[in-house]
Write a protein that holds these residues in place. Structure first.
Motif, mmCIF file in Angstrom:
data_model
loop_
_atom_site.group_PDB
_atom_site.id
_atom_site.type_symbol
_atom_site.label_atom_id
_atom_site.label_comp_id
_atom_site.label_asym_id
_atom_site.label_seq_id
_atom_site.Cartn_x
_atom_site.Cartn_y
_atom_site.Cartn_z
ATOM 1 N N PRO A 106 -17.280 -1.663 3.171
ATOM 2 C CA PRO A 106 -17.139 -1.388 1.782
ATOM 3 C C PRO A 106 -16.095 -0.241 1.454
ATOM 4 C CG PRO A 106 -18.829 0.147 2.797
ATOM 5 C CD PRO A 106 -18.424 -0.921 3.994
ATOM 6 N N ARG A 107 -15.885 -0.084 0.568
ATOM 7 C CA ARG A 107 -14.677 0.947 0.017
ATOM 8 C C ARG A 107 -15.229 2.365 0.084
ATOM 9 N NH1 ARG A 107 -11.730 1.153 -5.569
ATOM 10 N NH2 ARG A 107 -10.359 2.797 -5.504
ATOM 11 N N ILE A 108 -14.491 3.530 0.315
ATOM 12 C CA ILE A 108 -14.914 4.829 0.418
ATOM 13 C C ILE A 108 -13.797 5.404 -0.699
ATOM 14 C CG2 ILE A 108 -14.853 7.061 1.531
ATOM 15 C CD1 ILE A 108 -15.395 5.538 4.127
ATOM 16 N N PRO A 109 -14.187 5.814 -1.877
ATOM 17 C CA PRO A 109 -13.166 6.304 -2.964
ATOM 18 C C PRO A 109 -12.621 7.510 -2.476
ATOM 19 C CG PRO A 109 -15.606 6.765 -3.577
ATOM 20 C CD PRO A 109 -15.763 6.124 -2.248
ATOM 21 N N VAL A 119 -25.826 4.388 3.945
ATOM 22 C CA VAL A 119 -25.995 5.051 5.217
ATOM 23 C C VAL A 119 -24.878 6.267 4.980
ATOM 24 C CG1 VAL A 119 -25.658 5.185 7.633
ATOM 25 C CG2 VAL A 119 -27.237 3.414 6.434
ATOM 26 N N TYR A 120 -23.521 5.742 5.092
ATOM 27 C CA TYR A 120 -22.623 6.637 5.065
ATOM 28 C C TYR A 120 -22.739 7.889 3.997
ATOM 29 C CZ TYR A 120 -17.746 8.240 5.731
ATOM 30 O OH TYR A 120 -16.502 8.643 5.897
ATOM 31 N N HIS A 121 -23.081 7.368 2.925
ATOM 32 C CA HIS A 121 -23.068 8.606 1.751
ATOM 33 C C HIS A 121 -24.226 9.250 1.520
ATOM 34 C CE1 HIS A 121 -18.955 7.925 0.653
ATOM 35 N NE2 HIS A 121 -19.026 6.670 0.598
ATOM 36 N N HIS A 122 -25.368 8.378 1.795
ATOM 37 C CA HIS A 122 -26.816 9.046 1.241
ATOM 38 C C HIS A 122 -27.882 9.222 2.313
ATOM 39 C CE1 HIS A 122 -25.352 8.315 -2.662
ATOM 40 N NE2 HIS A 122 -24.926 7.176 -2.464
ATOM 41 N N GLN A 123 -27.777 8.400 3.388
ATOM 42 C CA GLN A 123 -28.637 8.383 4.456
ATOM 43 C C GLN A 123 -28.098 8.396 5.901
ATOM 44 O OE1 GLN A 123 -31.336 4.852 3.825
ATOM 45 N NE2 GLN A 123 -31.702 5.290 1.868
ATOM 46 N N ARG A 124 -27.431 9.640 5.858
ATOM 47 C CA ARG A 124 -26.585 9.903 7.300
ATOM 48 C C ARG A 124 -27.634 9.751 8.472
ATOM 49 N NH1 ARG A 124 -21.634 13.835 5.301
ATOM 50 N NH2 ARG A 124 -20.726 12.265 3.536
ATOM 51 N N GLU A 125 -28.766 10.170 8.418
ATOM 52 C CA GLU A 125 -29.573 10.248 9.637
ATOM 53 C C GLU A 125 -29.989 8.798 10.031
ATOM 54 O OE1 GLU A 125 -32.349 9.602 5.769
ATOM 55 O OE2 GLU A 125 -30.420 10.859 6.254
ATOM 56 N N GLN A 158 1.050 -1.243 0.026
ATOM 57 C CA GLN A 158 -0.070 -0.087 -0.092
ATOM 58 C C GLN A 158 0.637 1.256 -0.159
ATOM 59 O OE1 GLN A 158 -3.104 -0.182 -0.408
ATOM 60 N NE2 GLN A 158 -3.298 -2.575 -0.177
ATOM 61 N N ALA A 159 0.266 2.234 -0.918
ATOM 62 C CA ALA A 159 1.144 3.428 -0.729
ATOM 63 C C ALA A 159 0.765 4.410 0.378
ATOM 64 C CB ALA A 159 0.895 4.140 -2.239
ATOM 65 N N ASP A 160 -0.279 4.260 0.885
ATOM 66 C CA ASP A 160 -0.589 5.029 2.173
ATOM 67 C C ASP A 160 -1.071 4.118 3.178
ATOM 68 O OD1 ASP A 160 -1.808 7.051 3.797
ATOM 69 O OD2 ASP A 160 -3.203 7.687 2.596
ATOM 70 N N PRO A 161 -0.196 3.541 3.939
ATOM 71 C CA PRO A 161 -0.823 2.614 5.007
ATOM 72 C C PRO A 161 -1.744 3.280 6.039
ATOM 73 C CG PRO A 161 1.459 2.969 5.139
ATOM 74 C CD PRO A 161 1.009 3.622 3.875
ATOM 75 N N GLU A 162 -1.658 4.437 6.247
ATOM 76 C CA GLU A 162 -2.526 5.390 7.189
ATOM 77 C C GLU A 162 -3.753 5.334 6.963
ATOM 78 O OE1 GLU A 162 -2.816 9.547 9.230
ATOM 79 O OE2 GLU A 162 -1.205 9.283 8.294
ATOM 80 N N ASN A 163 -4.279 5.071 5.599
ATOM 81 C CA ASN A 163 -5.545 5.065 5.115
ATOM 82 C C ASN A 163 -6.097 3.888 4.230
ATOM 83 O OD1 ASN A 163 -6.557 7.836 6.084
ATOM 84 N ND2 ASN A 163 -4.718 8.596 4.488
ATOM 85 N N ARG A 182 -18.960 9.437 -9.049
ATOM 86 C CA ARG A 182 -19.925 8.283 -9.873
ATOM 87 C C ARG A 182 -19.791 7.279 -8.974
ATOM 88 N NH1 ARG A 182 -19.409 9.524 -16.160
ATOM 89 N NH2 ARG A 182 -21.443 8.128 -16.195
ATOM 90 N N PHE A 183 -18.936 6.835 -8.431
ATOM 91 C CA PHE A 183 -18.786 5.549 -7.746
ATOM 92 C C PHE A 183 -19.776 5.803 -6.448
ATOM 93 C CE2 PHE A 183 -16.479 2.721 -4.487
ATOM 94 C CZ PHE A 183 -16.040 1.545 -5.153
ATOM 95 N N ILE A 184 -19.875 6.716 -5.859
ATOM 96 C CA ILE A 184 -20.587 7.020 -4.851
ATOM 97 C C ILE A 184 -22.164 6.883 -5.192
ATOM 98 C CG2 ILE A 184 -21.508 8.803 -3.017
ATOM 99 C CD1 ILE A 184 -18.458 9.485 -2.616
ATOM 100 N N ALA A 185 -22.520 7.672 -6.301
ATOM 101 C CA ALA A 185 -23.808 7.386 -6.662
ATOM 102 C C ALA A 185 -24.089 6.048 -7.140
ATOM 103 C CB ALA A 185 -24.101 8.333 -7.940
ATOM 104 N N ALA A 186 -23.177 5.305 -7.546
ATOM 105 C CA ALA A 186 -23.524 3.899 -7.944
ATOM 106 C C ALA A 186 -23.592 2.906 -6.963
ATOM 107 C CB ALA A 186 -22.322 3.354 -8.996
#
Length: 226
Positions: free
Chosen positions: A131-134, A193-199, A62-67, A150-154
């Motif tokens: 899941p993955r967060i882009p 929930v994380y991206h579209h229905q945070r409530e 991984q290039a960014d092991p923190e994330n 687009r990834f989030i919307a899909a």
């Protein structure tokens, strides 16, 4: 469990791993002119058995092991059916490795994978963690800066796995799904929930197998909303 914009679809059975890929960090141009970004998105399929280590596949970095990487993001999986969906959505051919996945599956709808369910592949065992967060690197690697949005919307996020039992995996091996938790919360539910229905963040607190960052996020949301 949670309504989300991606409808289900039929998939072939039984589920198999169609490819195994690993890669090392490289630099890409961007995101701003004159900038360079280190990324390990560029993973190439390999033949034969690949060792599954405690937190990665052998030969993968991984290039960014923190994330990226670590126990809750040890192996990233994307479905061949989702790659095909993107080809239709973008109306162009795309590299099958555009999403930087370690394992490409066939015959398994990853959106319906329940957080915490166990997969046996070859001599290794995995657990679905999140899941993955882009991030912007998806846009760099895809050559399209709109791809994270687009990834989030899909709502086709793929699956991050944690390693339960090290072993070996290889292309062509079947995926045996076992120990599916009763809570029923899927990867698509978490992503939605994380991206579209945070409530509705509270439901994530009832999923003990979910990666800790989602529990932290849900607790913060609860405090902010009173």
């Amino acid at each position: 469990m949670v309504e989300h914009p991606a409808a289900g679809r039929p998939v072939a059975h039984p589920p198999v791993v169609s490819s195994v890929a690993v890669g090392l960090p490289v630099e890409l141009d961007g995101p701003a002119p004159g900038q360079r970004t280190l990324t390990a998105y560029g993973k190439s399929p390999v033949s034969g058995p690949v060792a599954v280590l405690a937190e990665s596949l052998q030969g993968d970095r991984q290039a960014d092991p923190e994330n990226h990487g670590g126990p809750h993001k040890s192996v990233y999986v994307y479905a061949a059916e989702d790659v095909d969906w993107w080809r239709r959505e973008l109306d162009r051919d795309i590299d099958g490795q555009m999403f930087g996945q370690n394992l490409t599956t066939s015959g398994l709808d990853l959106r319906d994978a329940v957080v915490g369910e166990r997969w046996r592949i070859g001599t290794a065992e995995f657990e679905v963690a999140q899941p993955r967060i882009p991030c912007f690197k998806l846009g760099l690697f895809a050559g399209d800066r709109t791809m994270p949005r687009r990834f989030i919307a899909a709502v086709r996020p793929g699956a991050y796995l944690r390693v339960v039992r090290p072993g070996h995996v290889a292309a062509g091996e079947g995926i045996e799904v076992s120990d599916r938790p009763a809570h029923g919360v899927t990867l698509a539910d978490v992503f939605t929930v994380y991206h579209h229905q945070r409530e509705r963040a509270e439901i994530l607190l009832g999923v003990p197998q979910l990666a800790p960052m989602y529990h932290e996020w849900a607790r913060e949301r609860r405090v902010r909303t009173g």
